[in-house]
Design an enzyme around this catalytic site. Structure first.
Site, PDB file in Angstrom:
ATOM      1  N   GLY A 241       0.792  -1.214   0.000  1.00 16.06           N
ATOM      2  CA  GLY A 241       0.000   0.000   0.000  1.00 16.06           C
ATOM      3  C   GLY A 241       0.826   1.266   0.000  1.00 16.06           C
TER       4      GLY A 241
ATOM      5  N   ASN B 298      -8.392   3.355   8.691  1.00 19.60           N
ATOM      6  CA  ASN B 298      -7.776   2.198   9.317  1.00 19.60           C
ATOM      7  C   ASN B 298      -7.978   2.155  10.834  1.00 19.60           C
ATOM      8  OD1 ASN B 298      -5.923   4.517   8.714  1.00 19.60           O
ATOM      9  ND2 ASN B 298      -4.641   3.485  10.220  1.00 19.60           N
TER      10      ASN B 298
ATOM     11  N   GLN C  61      -7.713  -0.559   3.311  1.00 22.58           N
ATOM     12  CA  GLN C  61      -8.522  -1.225   4.331  1.00 22.58           C
ATOM     13  C   GLN C  61      -9.866  -1.718   3.807  1.00 22.58           C
ATOM     14  OE1 GLN C  61      -7.895  -2.278   7.279  1.00 22.58           O
ATOM     15  NE2 GLN C  61      -5.993  -1.242   7.810  1.00 22.58           N
TER      16      GLN C  61
ATOM     17  N   HIS D  57      -1.761  -7.614   2.374  1.00 22.32           N
ATOM     18  CA  HIS D  57      -1.880  -8.287   3.668  1.00 22.32           C
ATOM     19  C   HIS D  57      -3.117  -7.860   4.450  1.00 22.32           C
ATOM     20  CE1 HIS D  57      -0.201  -5.129   6.568  1.00 22.32           C
ATOM     21  NE2 HIS D  57      -0.033  -4.567   5.388  1.00 22.32           N
TER      22      HIS D  57
ATOM     23  N   THR E  96      12.053  -6.530 -11.747  1.00 15.56           N
ATOM     24  CA  THR E  96      11.466  -7.831 -12.040  1.00 15.56           C
ATOM     25  C   THR E  96      10.308  -8.125 -11.090  1.00 15.56           C
ATOM     26  OG1 THR E  96      13.592  -8.673 -12.813  1.00 15.56           O
ATOM     27  CG2 THR E  96      11.926 -10.311 -12.209  1.00 15.56           C
TER      28      THR E  96
ATOM     29  N   CYS F 125       2.315   5.730  23.493  1.00 15.34           N
ATOM     30  CA  CYS F 125       3.061   6.302  24.611  1.00 15.34           C
ATOM     31  C   CYS F 125       4.533   5.958  24.431  1.00 15.34           C
ATOM     32  CB  CYS F 125       2.546   5.741  25.935  1.00 15.34           C
ATOM     33  SG  CYS F 125       3.403   6.424  27.384  1.00 15.34           S
TER      34      CYS F 125
END
Length: 410
Positions: A94, A179, A209, A231, A267, A355
């Protein structure tokens, strides 16, 4: 590269049962961060680890096998989003697709190489860093970046979009689904507004998403460019695609040989592209069933948490126009990072804010939505998947509620 009919949607199989013990029995509710590989994706990829290793640019039989698989995969991706195969360029994911889209359109504006033809780029306040950081980089070259606000549900304010478009606007980029909170933007309305005010402006949407979770059709949306991340839909990490509407001009991001019809040098990774193609074929066939399942699991989790923590669970994002698998909730009075540390061996989820070294960094998305600090700090994102079970949801809700109660007593 022939794909088979997907297996029946499991309702009683957890991720932990899918030949992996990496979670040690933990409940995985972080599908927006990454999905496990679908078994059929693994099966489709396996021959390209051991048998079909040729370079798809080679003219011999080994290259021909690889080239055939590559183009079949391109067709599979195109079918999922209603595009032509020639409009799909494979990328490494992405982030690369976004960089290619935004930099490609922007640098094409230089024309003679000395001066900008148009300079305004419009975006939203809730974009992924792959978009916002790329635009920040482009501002160094003289591009004007105009960021339009969102309402408290994370929805773009269309009246602000209308006001932002002028004759110098050449690119608008607004994500399809967020997301963090899952809010789905009215992309077709955005395209209509942009094209009515400036017909030559290019519209890009980051659909990393949304593709595979909800129906995405580039013709219905009307976009010129669309980003896909493998993914996020049960394909491998490190692979993605960019839809480039026929006739849309982009400068290259990668220079070299004429791979991907001269649009991306290097490639092609046939192994990963085959995995993405197979994942897209599976999503095309059973995407609706998976969406119904993930929504049911998401709603069940929300209801259970409200039952166990009455008046202490607050929803972030749009109540209805959001991804079916995404639940962003705030637990005011606690720090999400601390809660997730307590949960890490039992429930996997993500925090809305981070944090570092004792300093809390609020989520830019929640800040843009106007979420008050106490809620932003206590925000956790849960995201369900095709293998999430009701039993896991019930157990996760009990674990989370118990830890929230413990932290409130500290």
């Amino acid at each position: 590269c022939v794909f088979t009919t997907p297996v029946e949607l499991p309702t009683q199989i957890s991720v932990g049962a899918m030949e992996t013990d990496s979670g040690d029995g933990a409940i995985y509710l972080d599908y927006n961060a990454s999905c496990p590989l679908h078994p059929q994706v693994i099966d489709a990829m396996r021959p390209f680890l051991f048998q079909h290793y040729g370079n798809p640019s080679s003219s011999h039989i080994f290259g021909a096998h690889a080239k055939s698989a590559l183009e079949e995969s391109r067709t599979q991706v195109a079918k999922l989003i209603g595009a032509e195969a020639s409009e799909i360029v494979f990328t490494s994911g992405g982030s690369e697709s976004i960089n290619f889209a935004l930099k490609g359109v922007a640098f094409n504006q230089f024309g003679d190489g000395r001066s900008l033809r148009k300079h305004r780029i419009i975006t939203s306040a809730v974009e992924h860093p792959a978009v916002s950081q790329t635009l920040q980089y482009l501002s160094r070259f003289g591009f004007e970046i105009v960021t339009i606000p969102v309402d408290p549900t994370g929805m773009v304010r269309l009246e602000d979009l209308v006001a932002a478009i002028n004759d110098s606007t050449f690119l608008v980029t607004v994500m399809h689904a967020n997301n963090e909170v899952g809010t789905i933007q009215p992309i077709s309305d955005i395209v209509r507004i942009v094209k009515s005010k400036n017909p030559h402006a290019i519209v890009h949407t980051d659909a990393s998403q949304s593709v595979g979770k909800i129906p995405v059709n580039v013709r219905d949306l009307g976009v010129d460019l669309l980003t896909i991340a493998g993914h996020k839909l049960y394909a491998p990490k490190g692979v993605g695609a960019l839809f480039i509407k026929s006739g849309t001009a982009l400068d290259k991001l990668h220079h070299g040989a004429s791979h991907e019809a001269g649009r991306r040098a290097g490639t092609e990774n046939v192994l990963l592209n085959v995995g993405l193609g197979q994942a897209c074929s599976i999503a095309l066939i059973d995407g609706t069933r998976v969406a119904e399942h993930t929504k049911a699991m998401c709603d069940r989790l929300h209801a259970k948490l409200q039952e166990l923590l009455p008046a202490r669970v607050f929803l972030n994002g749009h109540p209805t126009m959001r991804l079916p698998n995404t639940l962003s909730v705030a637990f005011p009075g606690i720090q999400a990072a601390t809660l997730l540390l307590k949960l890490r061996d039992r429930v996997a989820a993500s925090a809305g804010s981070a944090c570092h070294s004792g300093t809390i960094h609020l989520s830019s998305v929640l800040t843009a939505m106007g979420v008050e600090e106490a809620r932003a700090v206590g925000t956790v994102r849960f995201s369900t998947g095709r293998w999430t079970t009701p039993e896991e949801i019930d157990r996760a809700a009990e674990i989370v509620a118990a830890e929230v109660n413990n932290l409130e007593c500290v």
